[in-house]
Enzyme design. Structure first.
Site: not given
Length: 287
Positions: A91, A184, A182
């Site tokens: 993750d 950015s 997204y």
């Protein structure tokens, strides 16, 4: 005006053809036995890159969040001809996982020739409603984990004269509605790795950097978001994946796929008012 447009289009096409003509040749055999780490490889472009690398006979480590899917992808890679196909679930919002993934690849493969950074975190497609926390979280996944993994892998890539491949987006070159968090993160990627390219060149580093600017690709996640919202054409993930691999293998700085995305970025600066008009009218939006 019509004459100017014709000259402009002709000049752009001539420059594009000249660039393609002088591009370095790709030799598929150069990837046989190459040690590759691909992130975001459980689906979409990352999955297709894993399969292409497998067909070229590379040694592959893939990572994403879903362990069961990673296992299936790694089995398919072996069936396609990969010399090795290993996986590690991770993750990228977890601060320790980016380093852990790189360390795993270095240990299992004995080093790296290619680090391909492709993962993204899930985000909404719609008007921004002020969710700063989500933007902060997405920046950690889509940007900070990239630079963390790049730093961890750089010593090995330096030894192998390897390549760092960063998958970015047209939305990191041109602001668009509905994708603020997204977009950015992709602007941040382009700025950081574009600057890192210069620093490595000034240090005469052995490591090449490739920044891949993609238009709309027909992955399931992307199409689920834009279906019915825009008529912008989507392009095949498997072809995008192959172009990314070739760009990294030939050590080119930039990839624009499909090709006209580069033209769009040029027109943006030359005719911002026209570009803004087309952007705002490319979406089916009623206030």
């Amino acid at each position: 005006m019509a004459t100017f447009v014709k000259i402009l289009i002709g000049s752009i096409l001539a420059a594009y053809l000249a660039m393609k003509w002088t591009a370095p040749s790709f030799h598929p055999e150069s990837l046989k036995g190459a040690r590759v780490l691909v992130t975001g490889a459980s689906s979409g472009i990352g999955e297709q890159m894993a399969y292409h690398y497998a067909r070229f006979g590379a040694q592959i480590v893939i990572t994403a969040r879903r362990e069961k899917v990673l296992q299936q992808v790694s089995f398919k890679c072996l069936s396609l001809g990969a010399q090795k196909a290993l996986y590690i679930p991770a993750d990228m919002a977890n601060e320790s996982d980016p380093d852990r993934v790189v360390d795993f690849a270095l240990e299992k493969l004995g080093g790296l020739d290619y680090l391909v950074l492709n993962h993204i975190g899930p985000t909404t497609f719609g008007m921004w409603e002020g969710d700063v926390e989500h933007t902060r979280w997405l920046m950690k996944v889509n940007f900070l984990s990239y630079i963390q993994m790049a730093w961890r892998a750089l010593p090995s890539l330096e030894q192998s004269k390897g390549s760092l491949v960063v998958v970015s987006s047209l939305l990191g070159k041109m602001p668009n509605p509905f994708t603020l968090p997204y977009s950015s993160t992709k602007f941040a990627l382009n700025g950081f790795f574009g600057s890192l390219y210069h620093e490595l060149a000034m240090k005469k580093s052995n490591v090449s950097i490739s920044i891949c600017t993609l238009g709309l690709i027909d992955t399931d996640s992307a199409m689920d978001k834009v279906r019915g919202v825009t008529n912008i054409p989507a392009y095949p993930a498997t072809e995008a994946a192959l172009n990314i691999i070739i760009t990294g293998a030939t050590r080119q700085l930039d990839l624009y796929y499909p090709w006209f995305t580069q033209v769009i970025t040029l027109i943006k600066d030359w005719s911002p008012s026209i570009t803004n008009y087309f952007i705002q009218n490319s979406y089916n939006y009623i206030p």
